[in-house]
Write an enzyme that holds these catalytic residues in place. Structure first.
Site, PDB file in Angstrom:
ATOM      1  N   GLY A  55      -3.689   4.352  -3.549  1.00 53.64           N
ATOM      2  CA  GLY A  55      -2.767   5.550  -2.343  1.00 53.64           C
ATOM      3  C   GLY A  55      -1.644   6.058  -3.687  1.00 53.64           C
ATOM      4  O   GLY A  55      -1.197   5.856  -4.316  1.00 53.64           O
ATOM      5  N   PHE A  57       0.654   5.869  -2.458  1.00 53.43           N
ATOM      6  CA  PHE A  57       2.043   5.461  -1.601  1.00 53.43           C
ATOM      7  C   PHE A  57       2.140   4.725  -2.636  1.00 53.43           C
ATOM      8  O   PHE A  57       3.865   3.487  -3.129  1.00 53.43           O
ATOM      9  CB  PHE A  57       2.107   4.668  -0.363  1.00 53.43           C
ATOM     10  CG  PHE A  57       0.960   3.630  -0.339  1.00 53.43           C
ATOM     11  CD1 PHE A  57      -0.348   4.293   0.326  1.00 53.43           C
ATOM     12  CD2 PHE A  57       0.825   2.481  -0.614  1.00 53.43           C
ATOM     13  CE1 PHE A  57      -1.855   3.815  -0.289  1.00 53.43           C
ATOM     14  CE2 PHE A  57      -0.224   1.316  -0.216  1.00 53.43           C
ATOM     15  CZ  PHE A  57      -1.235   1.789  -0.388  1.00 53.43           C
ATOM     16  N   GLY A  58       1.279   3.726  -3.330  1.00 53.94           N
ATOM     17  CA  GLY A  58       1.961   2.998  -4.193  1.00 53.94           C
ATOM     18  C   GLY A  58      -0.097   1.543  -3.959  1.00 53.94           C
ATOM     19  O   GLY A  58      -0.586   2.371  -3.663  1.00 53.94           O
ATOM     20  N   ASN A  59       0.001   0.180  -5.067  1.00 52.39           N
ATOM     21  CA  ASN A  59      -0.385  -0.308  -4.153  1.00 52.39           C
ATOM     22  C   ASN A  59      -1.085  -1.552  -3.271  1.00 52.39           C
ATOM     23  O   ASN A  59       0.737  -2.007  -2.766  1.00 52.39           O
ATOM     24  CB  ASN A  59      -0.433  -1.582  -6.070  1.00 52.39           C
ATOM     25  CG  ASN A  59      -1.056  -0.024  -6.957  1.00 52.39           C
ATOM     26  OD1 ASN A  59      -2.000   0.505  -6.765  1.00 52.39           O
ATOM     27  ND2 ASN A  59      -0.644  -0.423  -7.905  1.00 52.39           N
ATOM     28  N   LYS A  74       2.125  -4.411   0.603  1.00 53.87           N
ATOM     29  CA  LYS A  74       2.253  -3.491  -0.014  1.00 53.87           C
ATOM     30  C   LYS A  74       3.012  -3.002  -0.080  1.00 53.87           C
ATOM     31  O   LYS A  74       4.489  -3.029   0.221  1.00 53.87           O
ATOM     32  CB  LYS A  74       2.390  -2.131   1.611  1.00 53.87           C
ATOM     33  CG  LYS A  74       2.945  -0.972   1.230  1.00 53.87           C
ATOM     34  CD  LYS A  74       2.229  -0.317   2.682  1.00 53.87           C
ATOM     35  CE  LYS A  74       2.239   1.718   2.440  1.00 53.87           C
ATOM     36  NZ  LYS A  74       2.711   1.878   3.398  1.00 53.87           N
ATOM     37  N   ASP A 173      -2.538  10.420  10.251  1.00 53.89           N
ATOM     38  CA  ASP A 173      -3.420  10.371   8.766  1.00 53.89           C
ATOM     39  C   ASP A 173      -4.355   9.155   9.180  1.00 53.89           C
ATOM     40  O   ASP A 173      -4.445   8.216   8.065  1.00 53.89           O
ATOM     41  CB  ASP A 173      -2.220   9.609   7.335  1.00 53.89           C
ATOM     42  CG  ASP A 173      -3.310   9.570   6.192  1.00 53.89           C
ATOM     43  OD1 ASP A 173      -3.835  10.865   6.337  1.00 53.89           O
ATOM     44  OD2 ASP A 173      -2.750   8.993   5.262  1.00 53.89           O
TER      45      ASP A 173
END
Length: 403
Positions: A55, A57-59, A74, A173
């Site tokens: 996403g 934010f990253g993986n 994360k 979210d």
């Protein structure tokens, strides 16, 4: 010892203490401090084979450990954290979030130097996300009772953020991809990258730049920049409707008409005809239609225009649980329910003829002046309607952590 020498040593000691004070104490927070090498081994050096999600934010990677078993790692993008303090604040915050319906933080990795790393390690949730079931990925579907239980569990988790922690936490979210499904099909709310501290004392709200995901953003929050726990309630109301209809929050047809699930579902729910909007999968099995209707009615109450007229998340799960307890122990046969076989047939044909949903969306952020489109993500559909523009705002690469 000369006075000047003593003074220099004393100042050096205080500086050293100040630096140590900011460091994370894993043992005190009941977390594990993982080394980068441990995480690399567990994920085969963050290989594509272990990648389970990605996403803005990253993986997220699946990691296998000798003692801890399978965990979710994360790994953020380089620009995710603007400072070390921001990362440490997030770890401290998440270490306090303990609930059966919230994905738990297991540990972290913080390293400096050439191999600098700021990584979070969570419990691994086995059955994917609620989005997988709403989209029907791999033929996945849920029974009516599973849908209600997932809604109850997710609502309990969010209620804990709002009422079980002081100061309260607003998730910001809430969406299907952030509700994970555990081994026993229990709900676990995840992804706390956009959380903010809620109002305290006599405060009615906190002021905040608008961040979230299109289709789930509270219009009242978009218009006023006033963030309250009811912002999460609005998002959850959208999810309740999706659990019933298995439909995107916002859908754009080939004729360019744009429909939000709230406006699409409202007429049928208000006249009590839940069979007009229900997921076709539920029409092919025994289903408690009355429970689905009550869940839809509750969803509409969660998205009313005035935030304070919405129920709290505790009221949401309590009402769902009370209605489920009153539901028959055994499923209600379809022929005993009040809608006709013709309406079932029409609903199945209507839903089966729908084109495959496009869940890609444009992500924008509010900077207090205007909108700027810059990213692509999941969970809803991009649209251009000026009247619905507040629904098009979503997360950016920044997030705020309580100070």
């Amino acid at each position: 010892m000369a006075p000047k020498t003593f003074k220099r040593k004393l100042c050096a000691s205080f500086k050293s203490y100040g630096k140590q004070k900011g460091k994370l104490n894993a043992e005190k927070m009941n977390l594990k401090h993982f080394s980068l090498e441990e995480l690399q081994r567990a994920t085969k050096n963050f290989s594509q084979e272990c990648l389970v999600g990605s996403g803005a934010f990253g993986n997220v990677y699946r990691g296998t450990f000798h003692l801890e078993g399978t965990l979710a790692i994360k790994k953020p993008n380089a620009e995710q954290y603007t400072s070390t303090d921001e990362f440490r604040n997030e770890v401290r915050l998440l270490s306090k979030v303990k609930h059966n319906n919230l994905v738990g933080l297991v540990g972290f990795c913080e390293e400096t130097g050439p191999k600098a790393a700021k990584i979070l390690v969570y419990e691994y949730v086995t059955n994917g996300s609620l989005l997988d079931y709403i989209m029907g990925r791999g033929g996945r579907s849920l029974t009516w009772r599973q849908r209600v239980n997932i809604a109850i569990g997710a609502a309990k988790g969010i209620a804990h953020l709002h009422e079980g922690i002081h100061p309260s936490i607003i998730h910001r979210d809430i969406k299907p991809s952030n509700i994970l499904i555990g081994e026993g099909f229990e709900a676990k709310v995840s992804d706390f990258g956009l959380v903010r501290s809620g109002p305290v004392g006599d405060q009615s709200h906190v002021s905040s730049l608008v961040k979230g995901t299109p289709g789930y953003l509270d219009p009242a929050y978009c218009a006023s920049f006033h963030l309250t726990p009811f912002t999460d309630v609005y998002s959850f109301g959208v999810i309740l409707l999706q659990l019933i209809a298995a439909r995107p929050a916002v859908e754009s047809s080939r004729s360019s008409t744009i429909s939000h699930i709230i406006n699409w579902a409202r007429p049928s729910i208000e006249k009590g005809c839940i069979e007009e909007i229900i997921d076709a999968n539920l029409l092919l099995e025994e289903c408690n239609m009355e429970m689905m209707l009550k869940m839809g009615q509750l969803g509409l109450r969660c998205v009313v225009q005035v935030p304070r007229e919405r129920p709290t998340m505790s009221q949401v799960w309590q009402e769902l649980e009370a209605n489920l307890n009153l539901a028959p122990e055994y499923p209600i046969p379809l022929d005993s329910q009040r809608f006709s076989s013709r309406s079932i047939h029409e609903s199945v044909i209507r839903i089966s003829n729908q084109s495959e949903h496009d869940y890609s969306q444009s992500i924008v952020s509010i900077d207090g002046i205007g909108l700027q489109r810059f990213h692509v993500d999941m969970d809803s559909v991009s649209f251009q309607s000026a009247s619905l523009r507040c629904l098009e705002m979503s997360i950016d690469d920044d997030f705020s952590i309580p100070r």
